[in-house]
Design a protein around this motif. Sequence first.
Motif, PDB file in Angstrom:
ATOM      1  N   GLY A 129       0.848  -1.196  -0.086  1.00 62.25           N
ATOM      2  CA  GLY A 129       0.055   0.051  -0.011  1.00 62.25           C
ATOM      3  C   GLY A 129       0.809   1.280  -0.007  1.00 62.25           C
ATOM      4  N   SER A 130       0.440   2.054   0.801  1.00 59.50           N
ATOM      5  CA  SER A 130       1.162   3.521   0.743  1.00 59.50           C
ATOM      6  C   SER A 130       2.478   3.547   1.562  1.00 59.50           C
ATOM      7  CB  SER A 130       0.273   4.508   1.414  1.00 59.50           C
ATOM      8  OG  SER A 130      -0.226   4.252   2.622  1.00 59.50           O
ATOM      9  N   GLU A 131       2.742   2.254   2.543  1.00 60.51           N
ATOM     10  CA  GLU A 131       3.913   2.164   3.345  1.00 60.51           C
ATOM     11  C   GLU A 131       4.333   0.936   3.050  1.00 60.51           C
ATOM     12  OE1 GLU A 131       3.817   4.362   7.393  1.00 60.51           O
ATOM     13  OE2 GLU A 131       1.741   3.920   7.139  1.00 60.51           O
ATOM     14  N   PHE A 132       5.940   0.920   3.289  1.00 66.54           N
ATOM     15  CA  PHE A 132       6.377  -0.425   3.238  1.00 66.54           C
ATOM     16  C   PHE A 132       5.797  -1.528   4.188  1.00 66.54           C
ATOM     17  CE2 PHE A 132       9.456  -3.436   5.206  1.00 66.54           C
ATOM     18  CZ  PHE A 132      10.064  -4.195   4.274  1.00 66.54           C
ATOM     19  N   GLY A 133       5.614  -2.728   3.911  1.00 66.26           N
ATOM     20  CA  GLY A 133       4.955  -3.729   4.847  1.00 66.26           C
ATOM     21  C   GLY A 133       5.373  -5.299   4.446  1.00 66.26           C
ATOM     22  N   VAL A 134       4.654  -6.112   5.116  1.00 69.18           N
ATOM     23  CA  VAL A 134       5.260  -7.388   4.990  1.00 69.18           C
ATOM     24  C   VAL A 134       4.946  -7.912   3.506  1.00 69.18           C
ATOM     25  CG1 VAL A 134       4.944  -8.042   7.339  1.00 69.18           C
ATOM     26  CG2 VAL A 134       2.903  -8.399   5.884  1.00 69.18           C
ATOM     27  N   GLY A 135       3.978  -7.278   2.892  1.00 68.47           N
ATOM     28  CA  GLY A 135       3.616  -7.725   1.273  1.00 68.47           C
ATOM     29  C   GLY A 135       4.688  -7.471   0.560  1.00 68.47           C
ATOM     30  N   ASP A 136       5.783  -6.667   0.885  1.00 65.27           N
ATOM     31  CA  ASP A 136       7.103  -6.333  -0.001  1.00 65.27           C
ATOM     32  C   ASP A 136       8.012  -7.158   0.307  1.00 65.27           C
ATOM     33  OD1 ASP A 136       6.113  -3.762  -1.090  1.00 65.27           O
ATOM     34  OD2 ASP A 136       5.490  -3.487   0.951  1.00 65.27           O
ATOM     35  N   ILE A 137       8.034  -8.156   1.142  1.00 66.36           N
ATOM     36  CA  ILE A 137       9.249  -8.760   1.588  1.00 66.36           C
ATOM     37  C   ILE A 137       9.705  -9.988   0.663  1.00 66.36           C
ATOM     38  CG2 ILE A 137      10.185 -10.341   3.498  1.00 66.36           C
ATOM     39  CD1 ILE A 137       9.517  -8.382   5.541  1.00 66.36           C
ATOM     40  N   PRO A 138       8.414 -10.817   0.349  1.00 65.98           N
ATOM     41  CA  PRO A 138       8.768 -12.055  -0.429  1.00 65.98           C
ATOM     42  C   PRO A 138       9.445 -11.686  -2.055  1.00 65.98           C
ATOM     43  CG  PRO A 138       6.771 -12.525   0.796  1.00 65.98           C
ATOM     44  CD  PRO A 138       7.056 -10.943   1.125  1.00 65.98           C
ATOM     45  N   LEU A 139       8.732 -10.734  -2.532  1.00 65.48           N
ATOM     46  CA  LEU A 139       9.267 -10.362  -3.812  1.00 65.48           C
ATOM     47  C   LEU A 139      10.661  -9.359  -3.885  1.00 65.48           C
ATOM     48  CD1 LEU A 139       8.809 -10.551  -6.670  1.00 65.48           C
ATOM     49  CD2 LEU A 139       7.422  -8.650  -6.829  1.00 65.48           C
ATOM     50  N   GLY A 140      10.848  -8.587  -2.591  1.00 64.38           N
ATOM     51  CA  GLY A 140      11.617  -7.856  -2.404  1.00 64.38           C
ATOM     52  C   GLY A 140      12.944  -8.676  -2.309  1.00 64.38           C
ATOM     53  N   CYS A 141      12.776  -9.886  -1.916  1.00 65.86           N
ATOM     54  CA  CYS A 141      13.949 -10.910  -1.812  1.00 65.86           C
ATOM     55  C   CYS A 141      14.386 -11.444  -3.146  1.00 65.86           C
ATOM     56  CB  CYS A 141      13.758 -12.028  -0.760  1.00 65.86           C
ATOM     57  SG  CYS A 141      13.688 -11.444   0.953  1.00 65.86           S
TER      58      CYS A 141
END
Length: 212
Positions: free
Chosen positions: A160-172
């Motif tokens: 969403g508008s802030e970094f969160g756990v949803g960004d972690i898997p693809l971020g890796c």
Amino acid sequence: MASITIWGRPNSNNVKKALWIAAELGLKYKHVLAGLQHGVNNTPEYLAMNPNGVIPTLQDDDLVLWESNAIVRYLAAEYAVSSGHPALWPASARARAVGDKWMDWTSTTFAGLYRDVFWGYIRTPPEERDMDKITGNLAKVNDLLRMVDAQLGRTAFLSGSEFGVGDIPLGCFIYTYFALPVERPALPNLERWYADLQKRKAYQDVVMIPLS
């Protein structure tokens, strides 16, 4: 605070998820090397914790968890507020769901295709590479990332508008994607998101390690 142990090799994207969220939360934990050259994950003691014999595994006092996304969700739910990082686990179920779908999409839709590309280039000798399979999967990966790029044109982060756990898997995965010796399509929103991730100390420390 509870006593936390995380088992796994640091160059595994699934292990990186657990280490990254722990670092974002500022948690103190013991890291036990396990998997591939480190062994450990096929010992009776490990299999008693995780009968799948895979990594990562998390122990938090008497709680034992496996499945990397479950570990990320648990640590965020348990410690985000008390560690002063409430954005990592919003109080609203609707807000959490925004990133939640991207966590599972990365595991169920993206990871399998991308794994063959990464292993093909990084963990397979050139003379043994199946380039037809690698290039075919890379084309599919790029198509999937165009969808991600479109989403990141609408929101700053997958959560969403802030970094969160949803960004972690693809971020890796995305760190290794941009490090591979391949041609990539123009994905300006994905590149902007990746640049934002690289500014995070936890990402620098845990995710941005040499490819192996």
